[in-house]
Design an enzyme around this catalytic site. Sequence first.
Site, short mmCIF file in Angstrom:
data_model
loop_
_atom_site.label_atom_id
_atom_site.label_comp_id
_atom_site.label_asym_id
_atom_site.label_seq_id
_atom_site.Cartn_x
_atom_site.Cartn_y
_atom_site.Cartn_z
CE LYS A 35 -0.34 -0.15 4.98
NZ LYS A 35 -1.18 -0.55 6.11
NE ARG A 130 -6.66 0.89 12.16
CZ ARG A 130 -5.57 0.79 11.31
NH1 ARG A 130 -4.70 1.71 11.50
NH2 ARG A 130 -5.32 -0.26 10.75
CE1 TYR A 253 14.26 31.46 6.05
CE2 TYR A 253 14.61 29.03 5.58
CZ TYR A 253 14.39 30.36 5.22
OH TYR A 253 14.25 30.38 3.75
CG MET A 301 11.02 23.95 0.37
SD MET A 301 10.15 25.12 -0.48
CE MET A 301 8.65 25.48 0.46
C1 LIG Z 1 -0.31 -1.69 6.82
C2 LIG Z 1 -0.82 -3.00 7.01
C3 LIG Z 1 -0.04 -4.07 7.42
C4 LIG Z 1 1.26 -4.15 7.35
O1 LIG Z 1 1.81 -3.57 8.72
P1 LIG Z 1 3.38 -3.52 8.98
O2 LIG Z 1 3.55 -2.86 10.26
O3 LIG Z 1 3.95 -2.42 7.84
O4 LIG Z 1 3.91 -4.63 8.92
C5 LIG Z 1 -0.80 -5.26 7.84
N1 LIG Z 1 -2.13 -5.34 7.86
C6 LIG Z 1 -2.68 -4.36 7.47
C7 LIG Z 1 -4.39 -4.56 7.58
C8 LIG Z 1 -2.53 -3.01 7.21
O5 LIG Z 1 -3.30 -1.92 7.06
#
Ligand SMILES: *Cc1c(COP(=O)(O)O)cnc(C)c1O
Length: 356
Positions: A35, A130, A253, A301
């Site tokens: 992802k 969640r 800065y 930046m």
């Molecule tokens: C992002 C995610 C993972 C992977 O988590 P990591 O901590 O990067 O290994 C696994 N399961 C779900 C549902 C996720 O959203």
Amino acid sequence: MSRPLHATIDSTALTHNLAQLQARAGSARVLSVVKANAYGHGLARVAPALANTDGWATLELDSAIHLREQGYTQPIVLLEGVFAARELEICSQYRIGCAVHGEHQLAWLREAKLPAPVDVLLKLNTGMNRLGFPPERAPELVGQVRQLPAVAAVTVMTHFATADEPDKGIAVQYERFRSAIAGLDVPVSLANSAALLAYPQARGDWVRPGIALYGSSPFADRSAQSLGLRAVMTLQSAIIGVQELHAGDAVGYGATFVADRNMRVGTVACGYADGYPRHAGTGTPVLVAGQRTRLLGRVSMDMLAVDLTPIPAAGIGSPVELWGRSLSVDEVAAAAGTIAYELLCAVAPRVPFTVA
Ligand SMILES: *Cc1c(COP(=O)(O)O)cnc(C)c1O
């Protein structure tokens, strides 16, 4: 000459990390989590090195389609499922599996008339709060979902909130999950990177490592190296300016760093517009010409300042590693008060990548 900042993807490291995690997974199969554009690495850049994965997990429908169009034939799953009923058609067409975490998604599946049924990951909320159904509904839901013409295989999944924290662990969520699926003959998926590495009992049938694939440790107190993982992304640049400071001179800065003696300061072509964390303060480690030194003052930046006093041979053009092969992104993230996930995901589009 172009701006010297660039990122390199080490394909060998990625393949190595996948093999390590597959070995840790034992008989469980690995869904490589890609992802967020493969945690900022670029899905198209990393997928070939992960070709040996048992499956793919993502969140974005276009990433899942990309993988299919590139010819990957393994299972692909959407970790948040679909966001609208019509996306089920696309999942069916491309053979993409979907998480189902709420009643609205169940309703879409019930009403769907698909060219081919889709695989479903039924998500239980065991404590993260969640997404997901109450665990006690598992038997009823598995029975119901299995009956639907739009559904092919059903897997039950959950996600841990504190698998990376040894003092909290997974015990409460793991027990809730186990009692929810007791007596059900159904494949399960529980473990992210931390749970896979710390809790062999929670491997289930499919593990879902993300961050560990990219060579970062999910644990605050264990290095990636100690886990047998190798950094995949190296962010490199060069010194583009040098200043000789006298005691009392300030840097950057806000003039937040003031020299207490004569110093040599190097200016590096990398700033927060490149994704380097602005919250990294004086003392954050940086490698210059292979030697460790420290960031000075505020990150701008497009630039940041480093202490060249201990590296007299360094000057214009000296190579700088912001994080990667020789300086763990975990260390830089800790110095910036965050986690490597955030740094890796935030590398800006203007940073050119090469795949090695
Ligand atoms: C992002 C995610 C993972 C992977 O988590 P990591 O901590 O990067 O290994 C696994 N399961 C779900 C549902 C996720 O959203």
